[in-house]
Design a protein around this motif. Structure first.
Motif, PDB file in Angstrom:
ATOM      1  N   GLU A 121       0.827  -1.215   0.000  1.00  0.00           N
ATOM      2  CA  GLU A 121       0.000   0.000   0.000  1.00  0.00           C
ATOM      3  C   GLU A 121       0.858   1.262   0.000  1.00  0.00           C
ATOM      4  N   ALA A 122       1.921   1.260  -0.774  1.00  0.00           N
ATOM      5  CA  ALA A 122       2.850   2.388  -0.786  1.00  0.00           C
ATOM      6  C   ALA A 122       2.242   3.595  -1.495  1.00  0.00           C
ATOM      7  N   VAL A 123       2.249   4.730  -0.807  1.00  0.00           N
ATOM      8  CA  VAL A 123       1.784   6.015  -1.361  1.00  0.00           C
ATOM      9  C   VAL A 123       2.840   7.058  -1.019  1.00  0.00           C
ATOM     10  N   ARG A 124       3.311   7.783  -2.021  1.00  0.00           N
ATOM     11  CA  ARG A 124       4.332   8.805  -1.744  1.00  0.00           C
ATOM     12  C   ARG A 124       3.829  10.178  -2.205  1.00  0.00           C
ATOM     13  N   ASN A 125       2.884  10.694  -1.452  1.00  0.00           N
ATOM     14  CA  ASN A 125       2.366  12.046  -1.694  1.00  0.00           C
ATOM     15  C   ASN A 125       2.721  12.997  -0.565  1.00  0.00           C
ATOM     16  N   GLY A 126       3.684  12.615   0.271  1.00  0.00           N
ATOM     17  CA  GLY A 126       4.093  13.473   1.368  1.00  0.00           C
ATOM     18  C   GLY A 126       3.398  13.124   2.668  1.00  0.00           C
ATOM     19  N   THR A 127       3.791  13.834   3.716  1.00  0.00           N
ATOM     20  CA  THR A 127       3.122  13.755   5.012  1.00  0.00           C
ATOM     21  C   THR A 127       2.789  15.170   5.473  1.00  0.00           C
ATOM     22  N   ARG A 178       7.221  16.685   0.997  1.00  0.00           N
ATOM     23  CA  ARG A 178       6.974  15.903  -0.218  1.00  0.00           C
ATOM     24  C   ARG A 178       7.933  14.721  -0.375  1.00  0.00           C
ATOM     25  N   ARG A 179       8.947  14.630   0.478  1.00  0.00           N
ATOM     26  CA  ARG A 179       9.848  13.475   0.418  1.00  0.00           C
ATOM     27  C   ARG A 179       9.187  12.228   0.971  1.00  0.00           C
ATOM     28  N   ALA A 180       8.186  12.396   1.786  1.00  0.00           N
ATOM     29  CA  ALA A 180       7.668  11.342   2.649  1.00  0.00           C
ATOM     30  C   ALA A 180       6.427  10.670   2.049  1.00  0.00           C
ATOM     31  N   GLY A 181       5.849   9.750   2.817  1.00  0.00           N
ATOM     32  CA  GLY A 181       4.649   9.058   2.370  1.00  0.00           C
ATOM     33  C   GLY A 181       4.189   8.055   3.411  1.00  0.00           C
ATOM     34  N   THR A 182       3.420   7.069   2.962  1.00  0.00           N
ATOM     35  CA  THR A 182       2.892   6.048   3.867  1.00  0.00           C
ATOM     36  C   THR A 182       3.058   4.663   3.246  1.00  0.00           C
ATOM     37  N   VAL A 183       3.093   3.663   4.122  1.00  0.00           N
ATOM     38  CA  VAL A 183       3.055   2.267   3.709  1.00  0.00           C
ATOM     39  C   VAL A 183       2.214   1.491   4.717  1.00  0.00           C
ATOM     40  N   GLN A 184       1.860   0.263   4.339  1.00  0.00           N
ATOM     41  CA  GLN A 184       1.346  -0.697   5.306  1.00  0.00           C
ATOM     42  C   GLN A 184       2.608  -1.305   5.933  1.00  0.00           C
ATOM     43  N   PRO A 185       2.915  -0.957   7.177  1.00  0.00           N
ATOM     44  CA  PRO A 185       4.256  -1.253   7.703  1.00  0.00           C
ATOM     45  C   PRO A 185       4.585  -2.732   7.822  1.00  0.00           C
ATOM     46  N   LEU A 186       3.632  -3.543   8.275  1.00  0.00           N
ATOM     47  CA  LEU A 186       3.927  -4.969   8.383  1.00  0.00           C
ATOM     48  C   LEU A 186       4.116  -5.583   7.004  1.00  0.00           C
ATOM     49  N   ALA A 187       3.328  -5.125   6.026  1.00  0.00           N
ATOM     50  CA  ALA A 187       3.496  -5.622   4.660  1.00  0.00           C
ATOM     51  C   ALA A 187       4.876  -5.256   4.127  1.00  0.00           C
ATOM     52  N   TYR A 188       5.361  -4.063   4.466  1.00  0.00           N
ATOM     53  CA  TYR A 188       6.711  -3.672   4.051  1.00  0.00           C
ATOM     54  C   TYR A 188       7.758  -4.563   4.711  1.00  0.00           C
ATOM     55  N   ALA A 189       7.604  -4.819   6.024  1.00  0.00           N
ATOM     56  CA  ALA A 189       8.558  -5.699   6.710  1.00  0.00           C
ATOM     57  C   ALA A 189       8.564  -7.087   6.075  1.00  0.00           C
ATOM     58  N   ARG A 190       7.379  -7.614   5.780  1.00  0.00           N
ATOM     59  CA  ARG A 190       7.314  -8.935   5.150  1.00  0.00           C
ATOM     60  C   ARG A 190       7.911  -8.892   3.744  1.00  0.00           C
ATOM     61  N   GLY A 191       7.751  -7.755   3.054  1.00  0.00           N
ATOM     62  CA  GLY A 191       8.369  -7.600   1.745  1.00  0.00           C
ATOM     63  C   GLY A 191       9.881  -7.611   1.825  1.00  0.00           C
ATOM     64  N   LEU A 192      10.434  -6.938   2.821  1.00  0.00           N
ATOM     65  CA  LEU A 192      11.885  -6.983   3.034  1.00  0.00           C
ATOM     66  C   LEU A 192      12.351  -8.411   3.313  1.00  0.00           C
ATOM     67  N   ALA A 193      11.585  -9.132   4.129  1.00  0.00           N
ATOM     68  CA  ALA A 193      11.957 -10.503   4.454  1.00  0.00           C
ATOM     69  C   ALA A 193      11.946 -11.378   3.202  1.00  0.00           C
ATOM     70  N   ARG A 194      10.909 -11.229   2.401  1.00  0.00           N
ATOM     71  CA  ARG A 194      10.815 -12.035   1.178  1.00  0.00           C
ATOM     72  C   ARG A 194      11.977 -11.720   0.234  1.00  0.00           C
TER      73      ARG A 194
END
Length: 429
Positions: A121-127, A178-194
């Motif tokens: 769920e990566a979105v990079r429209n800032g925080t 504008r550098r920032a954004g959001t992710v589903q954090p656990l999904a990102y961690a699992r993505g790193l693991a994979r």
């Protein structure tokens, strides 16, 4: 300390399945043993494996069990400390280098997501850093000026523009980064693991570190029911160091004050409501003394968080505060219910900056992200990998001695009790 109550965590409910892992059995040899399966440890494993280095992760529970599976999911640039204050603390050379590395942190995160096709769920429209009153507006104006002189794409928004981008009532302005954004954090961690597994790393879960002894130039680690012989060890436990046995180099955990943080997630909101709240899907947090955060997920759930632990005593107070806050911030929200709620631990240092330690020969750690885990964890994971591969200057922090905080337990209890009291009275009118 990790929350042991079985709380319904949205990230666990919506993340893609974790890659198949299990406990360590028997003996193995590795070049680098990594303790902790969160953002830092998994980033280290990925970057080591991509360079052909034999890396093994041991995680006491499951991938992303700690802060990596409990946080808000804001991929912020820099640290919470203002840039000028950070430089004043670390000095010009070290401070500006750290600002550069962490300012570029979101780019590293989103580059890894794209490279490895992570579904998170990566979105990079800032925080949006939301200003509470005139004091809050002054705070974000200072941050804007300090970041802009370093070339960062940040902008203070008017109250009207803030309302348009957030849908929220009552804020004096906001700092859009504008550098920032959001992710589903656990999904990102699992993505790193994979990705780490695909690159050749090994990951063992339900494998707590039990003991560590030095044998010549190597470390002999007892982990779960097995053992590991390693030349290098990366300790990547941060606020969840209590899941590790009292090995000789665990003392770094005693310099972290634990700040609890909870979140509540609503049912999916009606489209006509969801399109008014954060229409560009930035994540938001405020300048309040007891900070609050809010964001949306891809299923149109509103996720609201603040400081506090969802224990049997405080959960009702925090739940009522979260409901009052959403109705106050978004008067048009209509009926909603909380489908998920969970909490986690943030590791705070006395200067609100991360600390790097060489804990013993060939044992290194970075901890104390002070609420900024995703981008800094990824950046420091890469830097720790480079460090053990021989680049002594890779970590953008100077080595410091461990400085246990004698007041850490008192401060943690104070934060928890203070947040409970404030949430009991806040936003009742």
């Amino acid at each position: 300390m990790a929350t042991e109550r079985a709380l319904p965590n949205l990230w666990h409910a919506t993340a893609p399945a974790a890659p198949e892992t299990g406990p360590l059995q028997g003996e193995l040899t590795t070049e680098v043993a990594i303790i902790g399966g969160g953002f830092t440890g998994l980033s280290s494993a990925l970057h080591l494996a991509e360079k052909g280095v034999n890396a093994t992760v041991v995680e006491a529970r499951m991938i992303g069990f700690g802060g990596s599976g409990r946080n808000v999911g804001l991929v912020n640039a820099g640290m919470w400390v203002k840039p000028d204050d950070l430089v004043a603390t670390l000095g010009a050379d070290a401070g500006n280098r750290l600002l550069k590395e962490l300012g570029d942190g979101p780019s590293l995160v989103y580059d890894l997501i794209a490279k490895h096709g992570m579904q998170c769920e990566a979105v990079r429209n800032g925080t949006l850093h939301m200003a509470v009153g005139a004091e809050g507006l002054k705070d974000i104006e200072d941050r804007e000026a300090q970041w802009k002189k370093r070339g960062a794409p940040v902008e203070v928004l008017s109250a009207d523009r803030t309302h348009a981008l957030s849908g929220a009532e009552g804020f004096a302005g906001a700092l859009l980064d504008r550098r920032a954004g959001t992710v589903q954090p656990l999904a990102y961690a699992r993505g790193l693991a994979r990705a780490a597994l695909a690159a050749g790393a090994r990951i063992f879960t339900d494998t707590p570190l039990v003991a560590a002894t030095r044998q010549g130039d190597l470390w002999k680690l007892k982990a779960g029911q097995g053992s590991i012989t390693a030349r290098h060890v990366i300790l990547a436990t941060n606020a969840y160091g209590d899941l590790v046995a009292d090995v000789p180099w665990k003392a770094h955990t005693r310099e972290l004050t634990i700040l609890p943080y909870f979140q509540f997630a609503t049912n999916p909101l009606p489209e006509k409501v969801a399109t008014r709240i954060l229409p560009e899907r930035q994540g938001a947090w405020d300048t309040g003394l007891v900070m609050t955060s809010f964001r949306m997920d891809q299923q149109n759930r509103m996720i609201f968080g603040s400081i506090g632990r969802l224990d049997a005593i405080a959960e009702g107070t925090h739940r009522a505060f979260a409901a009052r806050s959403l109705r106050k911030l978004f008067p048009y929200i209509g009926d909603f219910r909380f489908e998920y709620w969970w909490d986690g631990s943030i590791g705070m240092t006395t200067n609100n900056l991360p600390a790097m330690h060489v804990l013993a020969p060939n044992v290194v750690s970075v901890s104390g992200y002070n609420g900024r885990g995703i981008a800094p964890g990824t950046v420091f994971g890469r830097a720790l990998a480079q460090h053990v591969m021989g680049d002594a200057s890779a970590i953008p922090l100077a080595e410091t001695p461990i400085t246990p905080d004698p007041w850490r337990t008192v401060k943690s209890a104070f934060y928890q009790a203070g947040a409970h009291a404030k949430h009991f009275v806040d936003r009742r009118l």
